[in-house]
Design a protein around this motif. Structure first.
Motif, PDB file in Angstrom:
ATOM      1  N   GLY A   7       4.230 -46.950  13.403  1.00  0.00           N
ATOM      2  CA  GLY A   7       3.453 -48.088  13.162  1.00  0.00           C
ATOM      3  C   GLY A   7       2.904 -48.955  12.321  1.00  0.00           C
ATOM      4  O   GLY A   7       2.597 -49.928  12.101  1.00  0.00           O
ATOM      5  N   TYR A   8       2.525 -47.780  11.529  1.00  0.00           N
ATOM      6  CA  TYR A   8       1.451 -48.204  10.454  1.00  0.00           C
ATOM      7  C   TYR A   8       2.498 -48.690   9.572  1.00  0.00           C
ATOM      8  O   TYR A   8       1.685 -49.875   8.574  1.00  0.00           O
ATOM      9  N   PHE A  33       5.419 -50.746  10.039  1.00  0.00           N
ATOM     10  CA  PHE A  33       5.111 -52.151  10.643  1.00  0.00           C
ATOM     11  C   PHE A  33       3.531 -52.562  10.428  1.00  0.00           C
ATOM     12  O   PHE A  33       4.185 -53.993  10.222  1.00  0.00           O
ATOM     13  N   LEU A  34       2.752 -52.259  10.555  1.00  0.00           N
ATOM     14  CA  LEU A  34       1.343 -53.380  10.138  1.00  0.00           C
ATOM     15  C   LEU A  34       1.179 -53.518   8.112  1.00  0.00           C
ATOM     16  O   LEU A  34       1.165 -54.935   8.339  1.00  0.00           O
TER      17      LEU A  34
END
Lengths: 293, 278
Positions: free
Chosen positions: B14-15, B17-18
């Motif tokens: 997730g991180y 991806f961000l």
């Protein structure tokens, strides 16, 4: 007196600039397009000096029903928003859970890292994906180099790239409410479940998940509702065959200059969203009540 | 234990991806080549081109002015609205008021933009104001949709606040206005500051609503970016993005350090007050 003034000022502002505009959209959706400035016919007219004639024209709405383009666009928007919301939830839930379970000192910085991209330009972050997802872009080059694929994949200008764009842009809106509910969760409940012999996964399913439903609903609505009307992401990352209602409204207004049809599209979209928006308000009221206790 | 490694994997993904897209933007803003995918060596020429792009600069200036004015007004209106919702209990029309405050948070931008434009056109027709569209109409539109965010932030801060201090002041004979400026305002000032910053950012970032309510002479920065991106990828945008990221990161670090210090001072004061009263 001071109290009245505190309420009045924002109240009047919102009535004037938020509520009345919708009444005007509704009004114009019942008029006819005309070559005039502004380009629609008057709704109320004095007929024969004394009688007031109101001409409601349902033509714009009939047009929405007869041309399948609109139905396809509405359904497609709902589908894209729904899939994106589910994807956001699948990625956001474990992240929110991980942050809520992280050591106290880490939670603030981890949360800050979720919010930080939100402060940089949304448009530019969507644009960043063009360079990554292009046929000769960085993702394809990377996958080719890894040997996972033999020929570059077509990702940009498909529904997949819209999903990526929406999940990327709206992920913080999913994580924040989820974190808020997960963080308040009482750990003793999980300990009790463990004492009674529940395995961690079972305890998660029967304790944590049901208790986090308010966060799931709030986060999903915060992603779903704006995603239905999304304009920027599909127009930068989506293909010519992807029809979303936000872009249809935009084209109806800016390209076709048909204000009554654009208004009718907006009213119909609003009707689709009324139930989710009311749900959102209901859950928000509930959360505020919970915060008071 | 397996679940926790699943959570850690998802968090890492997730991180990444961000942040990967943003990091790539920054790296490629120093790329000599015009092509985004071909590395042509380090160069700062896109920054120079950006600074010579007159259209981009004047749009940025207009956007900054609109954002500053609308954030200021939206903080005033949003704070009043948040106060009304958090402190006034039931009043007539509260349900409608609450609905109008939260609805802009989720309303699709195309609907807000269209409805505001139609309002401005009707107003111009009937009372002759606003004559044409430009900075004024964009500012009004931005105040309307950002004040909802300020109201929610202020309201949640007030709800979690102890009312007894305000009540004590009232018992000691302070008037409501005095209580607000001497007690309530200082306590909610962090919420007001973050509300202002949020409103400023939202206004600076808005493309859709501004496109609807702007006239031919007023082009904001997002509008310029959007049209140039549609024409093709331009490395200048990478340079612009890097500048924005650098400013935001610096601002947040400064704000974080400042707030941590404020918090420490407040804690010390409380301890001193507690020990002197004991």
């Amino acid at each position: 007196m001071g109290r009245g003034l505190v309420i009045m000022v924002p109240y009047v502002w919102l009535l004037l600039f938020f509520l009345i505009p919708f009444a005007i959209v509704l009004k114009i959706s019942f008029s006819e397009a005309a070559i005039a400035i502004p380009p629609y016919t008057a709704l109320v007219e004095w007929a024969e000096e004394t009688s007031l004639a109101i001409r409601l024209n349902f033509g714009s709405y009939l047009f929405l029903l007869t041309d399948s383009l609109y139905a396809v666009a509405y359904l497609n928007s709902l589908k894209i928003a729904f899939v994106s919301t589910v994807l956001c939830l699948l990625l956001g839930y474990p992240m929110a859970y991980g942050i809520a379970k992280a050591p106290q000192a880490w939670r603030g910085p981890l949360l800050m890292l979720i919010i930080l991209p939100f402060w940089t330009s949304f448009l530019i972050r969507v644009y960043a994906w063009i360079g990554i997802l292009k046929q000769e872009g960085l993702l394809n080059n990377f996958l080719l180099w890894l040997g996972v694929i033999d020929a570059p994949l077509a990702i940009l200008y498909t529904d997949t790239s819209i999903y990526i764009g929406i999940v990327y842009s709206y992920l913080p809106f999913m994580i924040l409410p989820l974190y808020a509910t997960l963080e308040k969760l009482d750990d003793t409940l999980l300990e009790a479940a463990a004492d009674l012999g529940a395995r961690p996964f079972k305890a998660f399913l029967s304790v944590t998940l049901p208790l986090s439903v308010p966060g799931i609903v709030a986060g999903s609505l915060l992603v779903f509702i704006p995603a239905v009307g999304e304009f920027v992401i599909p127009s930068l990352l989506g293909g010519p065959n992807t029809l979303m209602i936000g872009a249809v409204l935009w084209n109806e207004f800016f390209a076709n200059r048909d204000w009554p049809v654009a208004s009718a599209v907006a009213i119909a979209l609003l009707l689709f969203l009324v139930v989710p928006i009311m749900l959102f308000q209901y859950y928000q009221g509930k959360q505020q009540e919970a915060a008071k206790q | 234990m397996r679940r926790s490694s699943f959570v850690l994997t998802m968090m890492a993904f997730g991180y990444a991806f961000l942040y990967v897209p943003i990091i790539l933007l920054i790296i490629y803003s120093f790329n000599e080549s015009r092509l985004v995918t071909v590395w042509g060596g380090w160069s700062t020429k896109w920054y120079a081109e950006l600074l010579n792009n007159q259209q981009m600069l004047s749009a940025a200036w207009l956007s900054l002015r609109i954002a500053a004015v609308s954030a200021t007004f939206s903080v005033v209106l949003g704070t009043l609205a948040g106060m009304a919702m958090a402190r006034f209990g039931r009043f007539r029309g509260r349900t409608l008021f609450g609905g109008m405050i939260t609805a802009p948070l989720v309303m699709p931008e195309v609907i807000t933009g269209l409805s505001l434009l139609l309002l401005f056109v009707s107003l111009e027709q009937f009372i002759g104001w606003p004559a044409g569209r430009g900075m004024t109409t964009i500012t009004i539109a931005h105040i309307t949709f950002t004040m909802a965010f300020v109201a929610v932030i202020v309201q949640s801060r007030l709800v979690s606040l102890d009312e007894s201090i305000e009540e004590a002041a009232m018992d000691l004979g302070a008037r409501p206005a005095k209580i607000f400026f001497v007690i309530t305002l200082p306590i909610i000032s962090p919420a007001i500051v973050s509300g202002w910053l949020l409103a400023f950012t939202l206004s600076l970032d808005d493309l859709v609503i501004a496109s609807f309510v702007s006239g031919p002479a007023s082009t904001t920065l997002p509008m310029v970016i959007f049209s140039s991106v549609r024409l093709g990828v331009t490395p200048e945008i990478n340079a612009l993005a890097t500048i924005i990221v650098a400013l935001v990161t610096t601002g947040i670090i400064v704000a974080g350090v400042f707030m941590a210090r404020q918090e420490r001072i407040r804690k010390q004061d409380e301890q001193m007050a507690a020990s002197s009263s004991a």
